[in-house]
Scaffold this motif. Structure first.
Motif, mmCIF file in Angstrom:
data_model
loop_
_atom_site.group_PDB
_atom_site.id
_atom_site.type_symbol
_atom_site.label_atom_id
_atom_site.label_comp_id
_atom_site.label_asym_id
_atom_site.label_seq_id
_atom_site.Cartn_x
_atom_site.Cartn_y
_atom_site.Cartn_z
ATOM 1 N N GLY A 8 0.772 -1.226 0.000
ATOM 2 C CA GLY A 8 0.000 0.000 0.000
ATOM 3 C C GLY A 8 0.803 1.276 0.000
ATOM 4 O O GLY A 8 0.234 2.372 -0.074
ATOM 5 N N GLY A 9 2.114 1.162 0.096
ATOM 6 C CA GLY A 9 2.934 2.364 0.072
ATOM 7 C C GLY A 9 2.957 2.990 -1.309
ATOM 8 O O GLY A 9 2.460 2.425 -2.285
ATOM 9 N N GLY A 10 3.540 4.190 -1.380
ATOM 10 C CA GLY A 10 3.630 4.863 -2.663
ATOM 11 C C GLY A 10 3.988 6.319 -2.492
ATOM 12 O O GLY A 10 4.399 6.750 -1.411
ATOM 13 N N LEU A 11 3.832 7.056 -3.576
ATOM 14 C CA LEU A 11 4.126 8.490 -3.602
ATOM 15 C C LEU A 11 2.820 9.258 -3.546
ATOM 16 O O LEU A 11 1.885 8.972 -4.315
ATOM 17 C CB LEU A 11 4.882 8.828 -4.876
ATOM 18 C CG LEU A 11 5.152 10.314 -5.161
ATOM 19 C CD1 LEU A 11 6.053 10.907 -4.084
ATOM 20 C CD2 LEU A 11 5.782 10.483 -6.537
ATOM 21 N N VAL A 12 2.740 10.216 -2.652
ATOM 22 C CA VAL A 12 1.526 11.007 -2.485
ATOM 23 C C VAL A 12 1.914 12.446 -2.182
ATOM 24 O O VAL A 12 2.976 12.696 -1.600
ATOM 25 C CB VAL A 12 0.634 10.405 -1.372
ATOM 26 C CG1 VAL A 12 1.330 10.477 -0.033
ATOM 27 C CG2 VAL A 12 -0.722 11.061 -1.333
ATOM 28 N N GLN A 13 1.065 13.368 -2.570
ATOM 29 C CA GLN A 13 1.315 14.770 -2.269
ATOM 30 C C GLN A 13 0.935 15.079 -0.821
ATOM 31 O O GLN A 13 0.083 14.397 -0.235
ATOM 32 C CB GLN A 13 0.518 15.668 -3.202
ATOM 33 C CG GLN A 13 1.042 15.687 -4.633
ATOM 34 C CD GLN A 13 0.354 16.742 -5.482
ATOM 35 O OE1 GLN A 13 -0.793 17.119 -5.220
ATOM 36 N NE2 GLN A 13 1.046 17.213 -6.499
ATOM 37 N N ALA A 14 1.559 16.090 -0.287
ATOM 38 C CA ALA A 14 1.224 16.529 1.074
ATOM 39 C C ALA A 14 -0.272 16.821 1.166
ATOM 40 O O ALA A 14 -0.851 17.417 0.251
ATOM 41 C CB ALA A 14 2.032 17.755 1.446
ATOM 42 N N GLY A 15 -0.861 16.371 2.253
ATOM 43 C CA GLY A 15 -2.294 16.507 2.443
ATOM 44 C C GLY A 15 -3.094 15.316 1.969
ATOM 45 O O GLY A 15 -4.293 15.213 2.256
ATOM 46 N N GLY A 16 -2.437 14.432 1.251
ATOM 47 C CA GLY A 16 -3.112 13.257 0.720
ATOM 48 C C GLY A 16 -3.213 12.127 1.726
ATOM 49 O O GLY A 16 -2.834 12.267 2.893
ATOM 50 N N SER A 17 -3.712 10.997 1.244
ATOM 51 C CA SER A 17 -3.946 9.837 2.107
ATOM 52 C C SER A 17 -3.399 8.570 1.465
ATOM 53 O O SER A 17 -3.315 8.465 0.234
ATOM 54 C CB SER A 17 -5.447 9.641 2.361
ATOM 55 O OG SER A 17 -6.009 10.748 3.021
ATOM 56 N N LEU A 18 -3.047 7.634 2.326
ATOM 57 C CA LEU A 18 -2.663 6.294 1.907
ATOM 58 C C LEU A 18 -3.195 5.310 2.945
ATOM 59 O O LEU A 18 -3.328 5.657 4.121
ATOM 60 C CB LEU A 18 -1.150 6.139 1.810
ATOM 61 C CG LEU A 18 -0.435 6.674 0.580
ATOM 62 C CD1 LEU A 18 1.078 6.528 0.763
ATOM 63 C CD2 LEU A 18 -0.886 5.989 -0.688
ATOM 64 N N ARG A 19 -3.438 4.098 2.489
ATOM 65 C CA ARG A 19 -3.826 3.028 3.402
ATOM 66 C C ARG A 19 -2.854 1.873 3.239
ATOM 67 O O ARG A 19 -2.772 1.275 2.162
ATOM 68 C CB ARG A 19 -5.240 2.544 3.118
ATOM 69 C CG ARG A 19 -5.785 1.577 4.174
ATOM 70 C CD ARG A 19 -7.020 0.877 3.684
ATOM 71 N NE ARG A 19 -7.768 0.256 4.764
ATOM 72 C CZ ARG A 19 -8.650 -0.725 4.586
ATOM 73 N NH1 ARG A 19 -8.905 -1.181 3.363
ATOM 74 N NH2 ARG A 19 -9.311 -1.235 5.613
ATOM 75 N N LEU A 20 -2.132 1.594 4.307
ATOM 76 C CA LEU A 20 -1.205 0.470 4.307
ATOM 77 C C LEU A 20 -1.898 -0.771 4.846
ATOM 78 O O LEU A 20 -2.762 -0.676 5.725
ATOM 79 C CB LEU A 20 0.021 0.781 5.158
ATOM 80 C CG LEU A 20 0.794 2.059 4.827
ATOM 81 C CD1 LEU A 20 2.033 2.161 5.719
ATOM 82 C CD2 LEU A 20 1.161 2.125 3.372
#
Length: 123
Positions: A8-20
Motif C-alpha cells: 500500500g505504500g507509494g508516492l503522495v502529495q502533502a495533504g493526501g492519504s494512503l492506506r497500508l
C-alpha cells in the motif's frame, strides 16, 4: 511463526492519504499485538502506532495522533494503517511488527517484522 507482508505504500502529495496493509500468515494472528513503525533515511526506527490483539486498545505517537488510524481484521489476518493529512516528514519505510507481550514502543521487543513498504510524501 508469523510472516508479515506490507503493501500500500507509494508516492503522495502533502495533504493526501494512503492506506497500508499488513497481511499475516499463520493461524495465530489473532493472538498477537500489532504495531507499525517507520524509518526514514539516516534515522532510527520509530514507533508509529499499536493495536492490541482484540483491537480494543490502540496507541499513537504524538506525531501522527489525529491523522493516522490503526485497525485490524482478525478474520482476514490483516492489520491496516490509514494515513490522512500526510506531511513530507511522514516519508519513511513503514514496517508492521508483531509480539505477544504487552504494549511497548521499543522496536527490539517485537518478534516478527515485515519487509517494509516505502511511503513518500512530496511537498
Amino acid at each position: 511463526q508469523l510472516q508479515l507482508v506490507e503493501s500500500g505504500g507509494g508516492l503522495v502529495q502533502a495533504g493526501g492519504s494512503l492506506r497500508l496493509s499488513c497481511a499475516a500468515s499463520g493461524r495465530t494472528f489473532s493472538t498477537y499485538n500489532m504495531a507499525w513503525f517507520r524509518q526514514a533515511p539516516g534515522e532510527e526506527r520509530e514507533f508509529v502506532t499499536y493495536i492490541s490483539w482484540s483491537g480494543s486498545r490502540t496507541t499513537y505517537a504524538d506525531s501522527v495522533k489525529g491523522r493516522f488510524t490503526i485497525s485490524r481484521d482478525n478474520a482476514e489476518n490483516t492489520v491496516y494503517l490509514q494515513m490522512n493529512s500526510l506531511k513530507p516528514e511522514d516519508t519513511a519505510v513503514y514496517y508492521c511488527a508483531a509480539r505477544r507481550g504487552p504494549w511497548t514502543l521499543d522496536s527490539h521487543d517485537y518478534d516478527y517484522w515485515g519487509q517494509g513498504t516505502q511511503v513518500t510524501v512530496s511537498s
